[in-house]
Design a protein around this motif. Structure first.
Motif, PDB file in Angstrom:
ATOM      1  N   SER A  43       0.811  -1.221   0.000  1.00 34.45           N
ATOM      2  CA  SER A  43       0.000   0.000   0.000  1.00 34.45           C
ATOM      3  C   SER A  43       0.840   1.265   0.000  1.00 34.45           C
ATOM      4  O   SER A  43       1.925   1.321   0.579  1.00 34.45           O
ATOM      5  CB  SER A  43      -0.934   0.009   1.213  1.00 34.45           C
ATOM      6  N   SER A  44       0.286   2.288  -0.661  1.00 32.68           N
ATOM      7  CA  SER A  44       0.817   3.652  -0.572  1.00 32.68           C
ATOM      8  C   SER A  44       0.350   4.271   0.738  1.00 32.68           C
ATOM      9  O   SER A  44      -0.504   3.712   1.431  1.00 32.68           O
ATOM     10  CB  SER A  44       0.240   4.523  -1.690  1.00 32.68           C
ATOM     11  N   ALA A  45       0.852   5.442   1.006  1.00 29.76           N
ATOM     12  CA  ALA A  45       0.319   6.266   2.085  1.00 29.76           C
ATOM     13  C   ALA A  45      -1.039   6.797   1.643  1.00 29.76           C
ATOM     14  O   ALA A  45      -1.330   6.838   0.451  1.00 29.76           O
ATOM     15  CB  ALA A  45       1.264   7.435   2.342  1.00 29.76           C
ATOM     16  N   CYS A  49      -0.675  12.390   1.953  1.00 27.27           N
ATOM     17  CA  CYS A  49       0.150  12.232   3.155  1.00 27.27           C
ATOM     18  C   CYS A  49       1.628  12.479   2.855  1.00 27.27           C
ATOM     19  O   CYS A  49       2.311  13.205   3.589  1.00 27.27           O
ATOM     20  CB  CYS A  49      -0.083  10.835   3.724  1.00 27.27           C
ATOM     21  N   THR A  50       2.121  11.868   1.767  1.00 31.12           N
ATOM     22  CA  THR A  50       3.545  12.029   1.454  1.00 31.12           C
ATOM     23  C   THR A  50       3.895  13.502   1.208  1.00 31.12           C
ATOM     24  O   THR A  50       4.914  13.998   1.699  1.00 31.12           O
ATOM     25  CB  THR A  50       3.917  11.172   0.227  1.00 31.12           C
ATOM     26  N   ASP A  51       3.001  14.184   0.499  1.00 34.06           N
ATOM     27  CA  ASP A  51       3.218  15.623   0.268  1.00 34.06           C
ATOM     28  C   ASP A  51       3.282  16.375   1.589  1.00 34.06           C
ATOM     29  O   ASP A  51       4.138  17.242   1.780  1.00 34.06           O
ATOM     30  CB  ASP A  51       2.080  16.209  -0.591  1.00 34.06           C
ATOM     31  N   GLY A 107       4.307   7.726   6.094  1.00 32.00           N
ATOM     32  CA  GLY A 107       2.978   7.629   5.476  1.00 32.00           C
ATOM     33  C   GLY A 107       2.587   6.183   5.225  1.00 32.00           C
ATOM     34  O   GLY A 107       1.468   5.756   5.531  1.00 32.00           O
ATOM     35  N   GLU A 108       3.507   5.415   4.660  1.00 28.94           N
ATOM     36  CA  GLU A 108       3.222   4.011   4.350  1.00 28.94           C
ATOM     37  C   GLU A 108       3.172   3.169   5.627  1.00 28.94           C
ATOM     38  O   GLU A 108       2.435   2.179   5.694  1.00 28.94           O
ATOM     39  CB  GLU A 108       4.274   3.461   3.382  1.00 28.94           C
ATOM     40  N   LEU A 109       3.955   3.562   6.656  1.00 24.30           N
ATOM     41  CA  LEU A 109       3.891   2.823   7.928  1.00 24.30           C
ATOM     42  C   LEU A 109       2.496   2.985   8.536  1.00 24.30           C
ATOM     43  O   LEU A 109       1.903   2.023   9.033  1.00 24.30           O
ATOM     44  CB  LEU A 109       4.954   3.334   8.907  1.00 24.30           C
ATOM     45  N   GLY A 177      11.581   6.637  -4.488  1.00 24.96           N
ATOM     46  CA  GLY A 177      11.215   7.774  -5.345  1.00 24.96           C
ATOM     47  C   GLY A 177       9.716   7.955  -5.385  1.00 24.96           C
ATOM     48  O   GLY A 177       8.958   7.010  -5.131  1.00 24.96           O
ATOM     49  N   ARG A 178       9.291   9.180  -5.711  1.00 21.97           N
ATOM     50  CA  ARG A 178       7.858   9.493  -5.720  1.00 21.97           C
ATOM     51  C   ARG A 178       7.094   8.567  -6.654  1.00 21.97           C
ATOM     52  O   ARG A 178       7.494   8.344  -7.783  1.00 21.97           O
ATOM     53  CB  ARG A 178       7.616  10.944  -6.143  1.00 21.97           C
ATOM     54  N   GLY A 179       5.998   8.036  -6.137  1.00 20.89           N
ATOM     55  CA  GLY A 179       5.204   7.098  -6.920  1.00 20.89           C
ATOM     56  C   GLY A 179       5.774   5.688  -6.860  1.00 20.89           C
ATOM     57  O   GLY A 179       5.305   4.785  -7.553  1.00 20.89           O
ATOM     58  N   GLY A 180       6.767   5.494  -6.000  1.00 20.57           N
ATOM     59  CA  GLY A 180       7.541   4.248  -6.008  1.00 20.57           C
ATOM     60  C   GLY A 180       6.832   3.013  -5.482  1.00 20.57           C
ATOM     61  O   GLY A 180       7.359   1.899  -5.603  1.00 20.57           O
ATOM     62  N   SER A 181       5.646   3.158  -4.924  1.00 26.90           N
ATOM     63  CA  SER A 181       4.940   1.975  -4.411  1.00 26.90           C
ATOM     64  C   SER A 181       4.638   0.948  -5.496  1.00 26.90           C
ATOM     65  O   SER A 181       4.608  -0.254  -5.226  1.00 26.90           O
ATOM     66  CB  SER A 181       3.616   2.381  -3.756  1.00 26.90           C
ATOM     67  N   ASP A 182       4.419   1.420  -6.706  1.00 27.35           N
ATOM     68  CA  ASP A 182       4.178   0.485  -7.820  1.00 27.35           C
ATOM     69  C   ASP A 182       5.402  -0.420  -7.991  1.00 27.35           C
ATOM     70  O   ASP A 182       5.280  -1.635  -8.188  1.00 27.35           O
ATOM     71  CB  ASP A 182       3.966   1.247  -9.144  1.00 27.35           C
TER      72      ASP A 182
HETATM   73  N1  ASP Z   1       3.362   7.635  -1.191  1.00 30.74           N
HETATM   74  C1  ASP Z   1       4.388   7.774  -2.184  1.00 30.74           C
HETATM   75  C2  ASP Z   1       4.167   8.976  -3.061  1.00 30.74           C
HETATM   76  O1  ASP Z   1       3.193   9.668  -2.895  1.00 30.74           O
HETATM   77  C3  ASP Z   1       4.557   6.549  -3.005  1.00 30.74           C
HETATM   78  C4  ASP Z   1       3.365   6.154  -3.821  1.00 30.74           C
HETATM   79  O2  ASP Z   1       2.254   6.576  -3.582  1.00 30.74           O
HETATM   80  O3  ASP Z   1       3.528   5.361  -4.759  1.00 30.74           O
HETATM   81  O4  ASP Z   1       4.974   9.261  -3.890  1.00 30.74           O
END
Ligand code: ASP
Ligand code: MG
Length: 713
Positions: A43-45, A49-51, A107-109, A177-182
């Motif tokens: 899961s992502s945050a 949240c990350t922002d 955020g992810e925790l 990196g941003r978006g890295g959950s994928d």
């Molecule tokens: N939470 C992180 C982000 O916003 C990772 C993700 O959502 O993939 O970049």
């Protein structure tokens, strides 16, 4: 790891876990997948949240804390709620104490702690995996070893792992990196050689363009790993580009699915190609047309851009795509132009129609489009679809091509239409709103055409009327309102053709007040009183709510303004000499006073009608405009034309724009009008005989058919 079927990796993005409701959707999806094998949930945050963690703003952090607390409150009860909230609280304490570059990992925790607790509460055997210990950035083999070992050492049915976070080669907690959950999900999937890798997001898969920018975008059902990589690498936010490589190396298909429509369309990324053209993506580098792009395609794209009034600054072809650089301000427009040239077939080019007004006319129109769309498409090549409907309180919009049937959502229809409607769409004003015209310019500025049956929108001050027409010209859209006078009768078109052609309109005579026509037609002195006929019309809903407005000539005045303006004359309310059937003072009366006063006027009405009858005539309520002769003085249209709107006064040259009762002889076309029939007579300089248009002036079906022909003209 021996049984490949065993593992299913599901990754949920920030909006998929943004609230308790969204998380419940996640649980439903997990339930289905858990029936097929062991699930690794990444899961992502929660969204935003990350922002907030990166921004470090105290208010934003407090808002994040509140959102987590709200989710916990909604998902848990009793002592479990207390425990989960305690775990969340202690994570926020750790966060406060954490070194600044590690704060972003919380955020992810937080999100996975809540998911872990909820899944366990649902009865699953759950194990939380610490991605900080398992994922080593820049070292995939080591990452795979650690994940495989952790998973095979456990008998858990569902694993929950935070995306995004990891440890770097030096052993420090870090991120991918941003978006890295994928990418995290792809690493987990490759490590266990998963049977299925599913990226759950908030759009139906990878689409031919970002649907938030290009409403006509559609889901790409299948695409190859390299096509997906190119789309993601060129700016498609739906997928993080580094995700593709590990999945491809392991030969695992990636499914991109929509958490909010789990049974809806989705994308499968694997060995099969999408075809020669894949989609468009945009980034600060420019707009990328992805696929195998030949010289012809580049020409076609250029042409589409030029047609939209954009000349590209630079065109950079490379393998698998071609990038068009444009000025940032026209980027979205350019994106749509290129997208529509390649991904919207002209034969299936739909014209979305947005209908404001859910009364008899709006419903009849929606109905007519629904029933007639196919035959209209055959005849005209235009496929109309009702993409939006609004009553005064609610609206519905759906751009999928499935017609909208009823307004259901609260909100601002016009705003939403301006946001999502493609250029070339049609906005229909079938309301009787006094104020909606103020939105017209804004709607036209989005490249949306306007068709109106609302005469209140056209009888505004001349300056505003002229501004609407100017806005239509500037934006290259049409603005049509044939329905506002005489419903389906082609009155305005006839006038504007005459006026703007070589001919000159000398006079107009219009018997266009349906309500008064019917009442005057029925009225026989000595039979039923005039007041009782008005009362009947009022109970049938044929008059305004306040019938004094009809008898005051209000409706006829609006129509006359529209007619005369169509003939090119700058006319305003104060240029018209209105002779009402009743004194002004009756407008403000209570209903009881009003009906009594009207009844008391019976001698006046009966005298007028009897006098007319003695001369072989009938009473009609007629709106007239005469361009040449005005109370014996030569003034007329030119006087109005040369004056600024609002400055002239018809009172000083009475007779050239009037509304009032007239006794018409049998030679007059209005003599034989029945019921709510309308008649209009136009005399012009070049024609020896007047043009006469006569026919049904009212009715929802007539109005709907008239709006339709305005759309299709
Ligand atoms: N939470 C992180 C982000 O916003 C990772 C993700 O959502 O993939 O970049
Ligand atoms: Mg994300």
């Amino acid at each position: 790891m021996s049984d490949k079927r065993a593992y299913r990796v599901l990754k949920f993005g920030g909006s998929s876990v943004a609230s308790a409701t969204a998380m419940s959707g996640v649980l439903d999806i997990v339930e289905k997948e858990a029936a097929l094998g062991r699930v690794i949930l990444v899961s992502s945050a929660i969204s935003g949240c990350t922002d907030a963690l990166l921004g470090g703003n105290a208010d934003a952090l407090e808002a994040i804390r509140q959102r987590h607390a709200a989710i916990v409150r909604r998902l848990f009860t009793g002592h479990l709620r207390t425990r989960v909230q305690e775990r969340v609280d202690s994570l926020f304490e750790e966060l406060a104490a954490a070194p600044s570059d590690e704060k972003v990992t919380f955020g992810e925790l937080l999100s996975t702690t809540i998911l872990e607790e909820k899944l366990r509460a649902e009865g699953y055997d759950v194990l939380w995996l610490d991605s900080r210990e398992l994922v080593v950035s820049g070292n995939e083999p080591e990452t795979f070893r650690r994940i495989a070992a952790a998973v095979s050492a456990s008998s858990a049915q569902v694993f929950v792992a935070p995306g995004f976070i990891c440890r770097d080669a030096s052993g420090k907690v870090s991120t991918l990196g941003r978006g890295g959950s994928d990418y995290s999900a792809a690493l987990y999937a490759a490590a266990v050689n998963a049977a299925s890798l599913q990226i759950w997001t908030d759009v139906p898969g990878i689409m031919t363009a970002n649907p938030k920018q290009v409403p006509a975008a559609r889901t790409i059902p299948v695409m190859s790993y390299s096509e997906a990589f190119t789309m993601a690498d060129s700016g498609a936010k739906v997928l993080y580009a580094p995700t593709v490589a590990p999945a491809m190396a392991a030969g695992i298909d990636i499914e991109i699915r929509n958490t909010f429509a789990p049974a809806g369309a989705f994308t499968v990324i694997g060995k099969e190609s999408a075809g020669s053209k894949v989609g468009v993506a945009s980034s600060p580098d420019g707009i990328a047309l992805v696929g195998s792009i030949a010289d012809d395609d580049i020409l076609a794209a250029r042409e589409a851009l030029l047609e939209a009034g954009i000349s590209p600054l630079e065109v950079v072809p490379s393998s698998g795509k071609c990038v068009f650089k444009v000025k940032p301000i026209v980027e979205e427009k350019a994106l749509r132009a290129i997208h529509n040239a390649f991904f919207v077939k002209p034969s299936s080019r739909e014209i979305p129609v947005f209908i404001a007004g859910y009364g008899a006319v709006g419903k009849a129109l929606a109905d007519a489009i629904g029933r007639g769309a196919d035959s209209i498409a055959e005849k005209t090549g235009k496929k109309l679809v009702v993409a939006g409907i609004a009553s005064s309180r609610r609206f519905s919009i759906n751009l999928s091509g499935l017609p909208v049937l009823e307004p259901t959502d609260p909100g601002n229809f016009v705003e939403e239409v301006c946001r999502v409607a493609p250029r070339g769409a049609v906005f229909v004003d079938a309301t009787s709103s006094e104020t909606i015209w103020k939105d017209y310019e804004r709607i036209m500025a989005r490249g949306i055409n306007i068709v109106s049956s609302n005469r209140r929108s056209l009888s505004v001050p001349y300056a505003d009327y002229a501004a609407m027409h100017a806005a239509a010209r500037e934006n290259g859209v049409y603005f049509r309102y044939e329905t506002t006078v005489g419903a389906a009768l082609p009155i305005l078109e006839s006038i504007s053709r005459g006026a703007f052609g070589s001919d000159e309109i000398l006079s107009l005579e219009a018997v266009v007040s349906c309500t008064l026509n019917r009442i005057l037609d029925e009225y026989v002195p000595g039979d039923r009183s005039f007041a009782s006929l008005v009362y009947d019309a009022w109970t049938e809903g044929l008059t305004e709510t306040n019938p004094a407005l009809d008898l005051g000539g209000r409706d006829a005045l609006r129509k006359l303004l529209i007619l005369v303006r169509e003939a090119g004359v700058h006319i305003d309310v104060q240029n018209v000499d209105v002779q009402p059937l009743i004194p002004q003072t009756m407008n403000a009366m209570s209903p009881e006073e009003f009906w009594n006063a009207l009844e008391a006027m019976e001698p006046t009405f009966s005298e007028a009608a009897s006098a007319a009858a003695r001369n072989g005539r009938k009473l009609r309520y007629v709106a007239r405009y005469n361009a040449a002769i005005a109370g014996g003085r030569a003034a007329g249209a030119d006087a109005m034309r040369s004056a600024a709107p609002g400055e002239t006064s018809a009172k000083s040259v009475p007779g050239y724009a009037t509304i009032g009762l007239q006794a018409v002889a049998p030679e007059h076309p209005a003599y034989y009008l029945k019921g709510t029939e309308n008649a209009i007579i136009v005399r012009s300089a070049l024609k020896p005989y007047p043009l006469l248009i006569k026919g049904p002036g009212e009715g929802a079906l007539e109005a709907a058919s008239s709006i339709l022909s305005d759309i299709l003209r």
